[in-house]
Write a protein that holds these residues in place. Structure first.
Motif, PDB file in Angstrom:
ATOM      1  N   SER A 112       0.818  -1.216   0.000  1.00 20.99           N
ATOM      2  CA  SER A 112       0.000   0.000   0.000  1.00 20.99           C
ATOM      3  C   SER A 112       0.846   1.257   0.000  1.00 20.99           C
ATOM      4  N   VAL A 113       1.953   1.236   0.749  1.00 23.02           N
ATOM      5  CA  VAL A 113       2.796   2.432   0.842  1.00 23.02           C
ATOM      6  C   VAL A 113       3.570   2.674  -0.449  1.00 23.02           C
ATOM      7  N   LEU A 114       3.898   1.621  -1.158  1.00 19.26           N
ATOM      8  CA  LEU A 114       4.663   1.771  -2.400  1.00 19.26           C
ATOM      9  C   LEU A 114       3.778   1.947  -3.621  1.00 19.26           C
ATOM     10  N   LEU A 115       2.637   1.264  -3.651  1.00 19.27           N
ATOM     11  CA  LEU A 115       1.837   1.210  -4.870  1.00 19.27           C
ATOM     12  C   LEU A 115       0.491   1.918  -4.772  1.00 19.27           C
ATOM     13  N   GLY A 116       0.079   2.281  -3.587  1.00 21.67           N
ATOM     14  CA  GLY A 116      -1.219   2.917  -3.432  1.00 21.67           C
ATOM     15  C   GLY A 116      -2.246   1.956  -2.868  1.00 21.67           C
ATOM     16  N   THR A 207      -6.141   1.589   2.153  1.00 17.79           N
ATOM     17  CA  THR A 207      -6.368   2.892   1.529  1.00 17.79           C
ATOM     18  C   THR A 207      -5.750   4.019   2.349  1.00 17.79           C
ATOM     19  N   LEU A 208      -5.855   3.926   3.668  1.00 23.54           N
ATOM     20  CA  LEU A 208      -5.271   4.974   4.510  1.00 23.54           C
ATOM     21  C   LEU A 208      -3.750   4.934   4.469  1.00 23.54           C
ATOM     22  N   LEU A 209      -3.155   3.741   4.509  1.00 26.01           N
ATOM     23  CA  LEU A 209      -1.703   3.658   4.396  1.00 26.01           C
ATOM     24  C   LEU A 209      -1.235   4.218   3.056  1.00 26.01           C
ATOM     25  N   ALA A 210      -2.061   4.060   2.032  1.00 26.60           N
ATOM     26  CA  ALA A 210      -1.707   4.544   0.699  1.00 26.60           C
ATOM     27  C   ALA A 210      -1.629   6.061   0.629  1.00 26.60           C
ATOM     28  N   ARG A 211      -2.129   6.747   1.637  1.00 29.61           N
ATOM     29  CA  ARG A 211      -1.980   8.202   1.646  1.00 29.61           C
ATOM     30  C   ARG A 211      -0.523   8.611   1.832  1.00 29.61           C
ATOM     31  N   CYS A 212       0.314   7.654   2.258  1.00 28.82           N
ATOM     32  CA  CYS A 212       1.755   7.895   2.370  1.00 28.82           C
ATOM     33  C   CYS A 212       2.499   7.470   1.105  1.00 28.82           C
ATOM     34  N   ALA A 213       1.797   7.044   0.075  1.00 26.37           N
ATOM     35  CA  ALA A 213       2.443   6.498  -1.118  1.00 26.37           C
ATOM     36  C   ALA A 213       2.892   7.604  -2.069  1.00 26.37           C
ATOM     37  N   PRO A 214       3.968   7.372  -2.827  1.00 23.43           N
ATOM     38  CA  PRO A 214       4.383   8.340  -3.849  1.00 23.43           C
ATOM     39  C   PRO A 214       3.441   8.364  -5.047  1.00 23.43           C
ATOM     40  N   ARG A 226       3.971  11.949  -6.589  1.00 19.98           N
ATOM     41  CA  ARG A 226       3.872  13.105  -5.709  1.00 19.98           C
ATOM     42  C   ARG A 226       4.810  12.966  -4.524  1.00 19.98           C
ATOM     43  N   ASN A 227       4.903  14.024  -3.762  1.00 18.30           N
ATOM     44  CA  ASN A 227       5.565  13.965  -2.466  1.00 18.30           C
ATOM     45  C   ASN A 227       4.789  12.992  -1.579  1.00 18.30           C
ATOM     46  N   PRO A 228       5.438  11.988  -0.981  1.00 18.09           N
ATOM     47  CA  PRO A 228       4.702  10.992  -0.189  1.00 18.09           C
ATOM     48  C   PRO A 228       3.926  11.566   0.987  1.00 18.09           C
ATOM     49  N   LEU A 229       4.269  12.787   1.423  1.00 21.89           N
ATOM     50  CA  LEU A 229       3.547  13.389   2.547  1.00 21.89           C
ATOM     51  C   LEU A 229       2.331  14.188   2.100  1.00 21.89           C
ATOM     52  N   ALA A 230       2.190  14.399   0.789  1.00 20.47           N
ATOM     53  CA  ALA A 230       1.148  15.295   0.309  1.00 20.47           C
ATOM     54  C   ALA A 230      -0.252  14.764   0.609  1.00 20.47           C
ATOM     55  N   GLY A 231      -0.426  13.445   0.603  1.00 19.16           N
ATOM     56  CA  GLY A 231      -1.745  12.888   0.863  1.00 19.16           C
ATOM     57  C   GLY A 231      -2.201  13.032   2.299  1.00 19.16           C
ATOM     58  N   LEU A 232      -1.302  13.423   3.191  1.00 19.60           N
ATOM     59  CA  LEU A 232      -1.638  13.521   4.612  1.00 19.60           C
ATOM     60  C   LEU A 232      -2.307  14.840   4.967  1.00 19.60           C
ATOM     61  N   VAL A 233      -2.229  15.832   4.082  1.00 17.87           N
ATOM     62  CA  VAL A 233      -2.844  17.128   4.379  1.00 17.87           C
ATOM     63  C   VAL A 233      -4.138  17.323   3.606  1.00 17.87           C
ATOM     64  N   ARG A 234      -4.556  16.305   2.860  1.00 19.41           N
ATOM     65  CA  ARG A 234      -5.837  16.387   2.155  1.00 19.41           C
ATOM     66  C   ARG A 234      -6.961  16.326   3.181  1.00 19.41           C
ATOM     67  N   PRO A 235      -7.953  17.206   3.083  1.00 23.55           N
ATOM     68  CA  PRO A 235      -9.059  17.181   4.050  1.00 23.55           C
ATOM     69  C   PRO A 235      -9.776  15.832   4.040  1.00 23.55           C
ATOM     70  N   ASP A 236     -10.107  15.333   5.209  1.00 26.13           N
ATOM     71  CA  ASP A 236     -10.814  14.056   5.331  1.00 26.13           C
ATOM     72  C   ASP A 236     -11.936  14.239   6.348  1.00 26.13           C
ATOM     73  N   PRO A 237     -13.168  14.473   5.863  1.00 29.97           N
ATOM     74  CA  PRO A 237     -14.275  14.741   6.789  1.00 29.97           C
ATOM     75  C   PRO A 237     -14.857  13.492   7.426  1.00 29.97           C
ATOM     76  N   VAL A 238     -14.358  12.308   7.072  1.00 29.22           N
ATOM     77  CA  VAL A 238     -14.926  11.064   7.602  1.00 29.22           C
ATOM     78  C   VAL A 238     -14.541  10.897   9.068  1.00 29.22           C
ATOM     79  N   PRO A 320       2.057   8.091   9.117  1.00 28.17           N
ATOM     80  CA  PRO A 320       3.463   7.677   8.993  1.00 28.17           C
ATOM     81  C   PRO A 320       3.997   6.958  10.229  1.00 28.17           C
ATOM     82  N   ILE A 321       3.484   7.305  11.407  1.00 29.60           N
ATOM     83  CA  ILE A 321       3.911   6.607  12.620  1.00 29.60           C
ATOM     84  C   ILE A 321       3.429   5.155  12.571  1.00 29.60           C
TER      85      ILE A 321
END
Length: 430
Positions: A112-116, A207-214, A226-238, A320-321
């Motif tokens: 998930s972290v490497l491929l999405g 899917t959540l781990l994939a938010r750290c994926a490139p 993308r920058n692997p950290l970019a998915g962590l600042v996307r708004p998530d209202p869930v 990431p932790i």
């Protein structure tokens, strides 16, 4: 090789060539120093979930490729369940528990972290739902559920993995896989494929781990590097993401705790059944992580002057932790014991076959040196906390003015330093 080792996924840390105290102190200091550097060098939001280089490799978006992969994974899942029910009764000779606890559960992390979000792409439950033409007139998934059902599934699974007696029994493994599939298919028949995005614990986890994926997707659906950290600042209202992340981190911390001499002494000293003590230890570990996170978020809101709760806004920065803890605790297990499913696949039903010439083979423990294991484990924990600190800092800059962002990050950094030190201490304790 033992069922205990299989179920926990940890072992052999006491021979690591390390000065434990120096590693703990050094890791905690690295996180603290990195925060000072962030304050000096990172003064405005930098991470952008929409930025990245478009991926032009057509096969990635091929519907035929995805369809073929789903069929293959479905057939493999049916095969594993069949082997669990009808293969050898001994854990060490049956493919099913190894496929579940090693290949699937641990393998989801690097995949998930490497491929999405790979499990969403090949989820066999989606294939069955579509083949049976179920969920064609779905009701909307109740918004208040959020990730809470998925969190409950994952909590149940980590209890099974770390606590439950006879958890690696092949018949039990097969029955649990089948039961999990039937319950989620029943829910998906009512709510449609959208159920899997919220209620299927393993799809949500991947899917959540994939938010750290490139590899990621922009809001328009375009696949990008993308920058692997970019998915962590996307708004998530869930709702429920913070609780889910605390379950993942707390359960892995408990896994480390069970390998310490202190824990073994506690089990020997108490008259209570081991399963009851371990259940309590798992609950306390998750609760401790939750108190630390939600408490630091409450303090952050106070010192930054925020009038709204911050736990949900920063929840994704915990991922990431979770990845770092997962890599640190399961890396050597995956590389070494991960050989076992391929060995057992040569004679899945115990009939004397030797399809791959692997009969009688054992995992090669020489593929990893203690030094290599130590390097991966320590770096995974420290880098996971560094990545989380950086993502949280960028999120703070998006949420507040510069002064409030700096003040608000102080409780978070203290929590990160404590988590880093504790994670390393549990990892390196004998």
């Amino acid at each position: 090789m033992s069922t205990e080792f299989l179920a926990h996924g940890l072992g052999g840390r006491t021979d690591l060539p390390l000065n434990g105290a120096a590693a703990v102190v050094g890791g905690a200091l690295a996180v603290a120093v990195s925060f000072v550097a962030l304050l000096a060098l990172w003064s405005k939001p930098w991470l952008d979930p929409e930025a990245g280089r478009p991926v032009r490799f057509a096969a990635v978006n091929s519907a035929r490729l995805r369809g073929a992969a789903r069929i293959v994974v479905l057939l493999l899942a049916v095969f594993v369940v069949a082997v669990g029910f009808f293969g050898p009764a001994e854990t060490n000779a049956n493919l099913a528990p190894w496929a579940l606890f090693v290949t699937f559960w641990v393998g989801l992390i690097p995949a998930s972290v490497l491929l999405g979000p790979v499990w969403r792409a090949v989820n066999p439950l989606r294939t069955v739902l579509s083949a049976l033409r179920l969920g064609r007139d779905p009701r909307p998934v109740p918004g208040w559920l959020g990730y809470r059902v998925a969190t409950a599934w994952l909590l149940g699974f980590v209890w099974l993995e770390l606590v439950a007696p006879n958890r690696a029994d092949p018949r039990l493994v097969a029955a649990l896989i089948l039961g999990y599939a039937l319950l989620n298919l029943a829910a998906a028949a009512r709510y449609g494929p959208a159920w899997f995005e919220r209620g299927d614990g393993f799809e949500v986890y991947s899917t959540l781990l994939a938010r750290c994926a490139p590899l990621g997707r922009r809001s328009d659906g375009r696949l990008i590097l993308r920058n692997p950290l970019a998915g962590l600042v996307r708004p998530d209202p869930v709702p429920g993401l913070a609780g889910l992340a605390c379950v993942l981190i707390g359960s892995t911390a408990f896994d480390g705790l069970t390998r310490t001499s202190w824990w073994q002494a506690l089990l020997n000293a108490t008259p209570l059944p081991d399963v009851l003590v371990a259940t309590g230890g798992l609950v306390v570990s998750i609760a401790g992580i939750s108190v630390l996170y939600f408490g630091s978020m409450r303090l952050s809101a106070v010192v930054s002057g925020s009038s709204e709760p911050l736990a949900a806004r920063f929840a994704a920065t915990l991922l990431p932790i979770a990845v770092g803890y997962g890599v640190a605790h399961y890396f050597s297990f995956f590389v070494i014991e991960g050989q076992q499913p391929f060995i057992l696949a040569g004679d899945p039903f115990g009939t004397g076959l030797d399809l791959f010439g692997s009969a009688g083979d054992a995992p090669d423990y020489s593929v990893l040196s203690p030094g290599a294991v130590a390097m991966v484990q320590i770096n995974a924990i420290v880098l996971g906390h560094l990545a989380s600190t950086a993502a949280a800092h960028d999120q703070a800059l998006r949420s507040f003015d510069a002064r409030a962002a700096r003040l608000g990050q102080l409780p978070v950094v203290v929590a990160m330093v404590l988590l880093t030190g504790t994670g390393l201490l549990l990892l390196l304790s004998g």
